[in-house]
Design an enzyme around this catalytic site. Structure first.
Site, PDB file in Angstrom:
ATOM      1  N   ALA A  68       0.886  -1.324   0.202  1.00  0.00           N
ATOM      2  CA  ALA A  68      -0.098   0.146  -0.026  1.00  0.00           C
ATOM      3  C   ALA A  68       0.859   1.326  -0.126  1.00  0.00           C
ATOM      4  O   ALA A  68       1.653   1.322   0.820  1.00  0.00           O
ATOM      5  CB  ALA A  68      -1.030   0.008   1.386  1.00  0.00           C
ATOM      6  N   VAL A  69       0.574   2.191  -0.788  1.00  0.00           N
ATOM      7  CA  VAL A  69       1.164   3.652  -0.802  1.00  0.00           C
ATOM      8  C   VAL A  69       0.225   4.532  -0.882  1.00  0.00           C
ATOM      9  O   VAL A  69      -0.842   4.549  -1.358  1.00  0.00           O
ATOM     10  CB  VAL A  69       1.923   3.670  -2.234  1.00  0.00           C
ATOM     11  N   GLU A 101      -1.342 -12.641  -4.270  1.00  0.00           N
ATOM     12  CA  GLU A 101      -2.736 -12.752  -4.930  1.00  0.00           C
ATOM     13  C   GLU A 101      -2.946 -11.151  -5.299  1.00  0.00           C
ATOM     14  O   GLU A 101      -2.588 -10.474  -4.463  1.00  0.00           O
ATOM     15  CB  GLU A 101      -3.776 -13.065  -4.256  1.00  0.00           C
ATOM     16  N   ASN A 106      -6.615  -5.443 -11.413  1.00  0.00           N
ATOM     17  CA  ASN A 106      -5.743  -4.514 -10.909  1.00  0.00           C
ATOM     18  C   ASN A 106      -4.417  -4.342 -11.771  1.00  0.00           C
ATOM     19  O   ASN A 106      -3.323  -5.053 -11.523  1.00  0.00           O
ATOM     20  CB  ASN A 106      -5.331  -4.722  -9.440  1.00  0.00           C
ATOM     21  N   TYR A 113       4.332  -6.146 -10.124  1.00  0.00           N
ATOM     22  CA  TYR A 113       4.760  -7.401  -9.852  1.00  0.00           C
ATOM     23  C   TYR A 113       5.376  -8.001 -10.880  1.00  0.00           C
ATOM     24  O   TYR A 113       6.748  -8.580 -10.696  1.00  0.00           O
ATOM     25  CB  TYR A 113       3.819  -8.245  -9.308  1.00  0.00           C
TER      26      TYR A 113
END
Length: 144
Positions: A68-69, A101, A106, A113
């Site tokens: 998370a950013v 996952e 997204n 990734y």
């Protein structure tokens, strides 16, 4: 920007980042339960937490729980830097692989990734709720 291990001083800020990023955010108490476990890394700018990556470990396996950013700090390479530092520390810790996952829709996360060397290895049908959606299972092997 610096990357540090998650500490109690980060928990309130990380809980706020969770609220801004996820439909089912982790609370400060949930994050507190992870202190001293696995590899939980925080990105700091000017002493403030702006993002984090959480990776639970079991034996020589790593399972990314969240990346998370803060919305105000996106598109600055923070997520990429967190993943690269996680990869380095995971290898130093002797992990064989890291897996995660991602929501099938997204695309930015999947691209992040894949850019870090993760490969799609499967699909978890209806893994997510609100809305129901498949998860793409991605893995990075650190050892042959």
């Amino acid at each position: 920007m610096t990357i540090v291990s998650m500490e109690e001083r980060h928990l309130a800020a990380l809980a706020e980042i969770e609220k801004a990023c996820f439909r089912a955010p982790w609370s400060a108490d949930m994050l507190h339960e992870e202190l001293g476990k696995g590899l939980f890394l925080v990105a700091e700018q000017d002493g403030e937490a702006v993002g984090y990556v959480g990776c639970q470990t079991v034996l020589d396996e790593g399972y990314i729980t969240n990346v998370a950013v803060s919305p105000a700090c996106r598109r600055q390479g923070i997520g990429r830097t967190l993943i690269e530092e996680l990869k380095k520390r995971a290898a130093q810790s002797g992990l064989s692989f890291i897996t995660l996952e991602a929501r099938a829709s997204n695309a930015p996360a999947i691209a992040l990734y894949e850019g870090a060397g993760f490969r799609q290895v499967g699909v978890r049908r209806n893994f997510y709720t609100a809305p129901a959606e498949d998860a793409v299972l991605m893995t990075l092997y650190l050892k042959e």
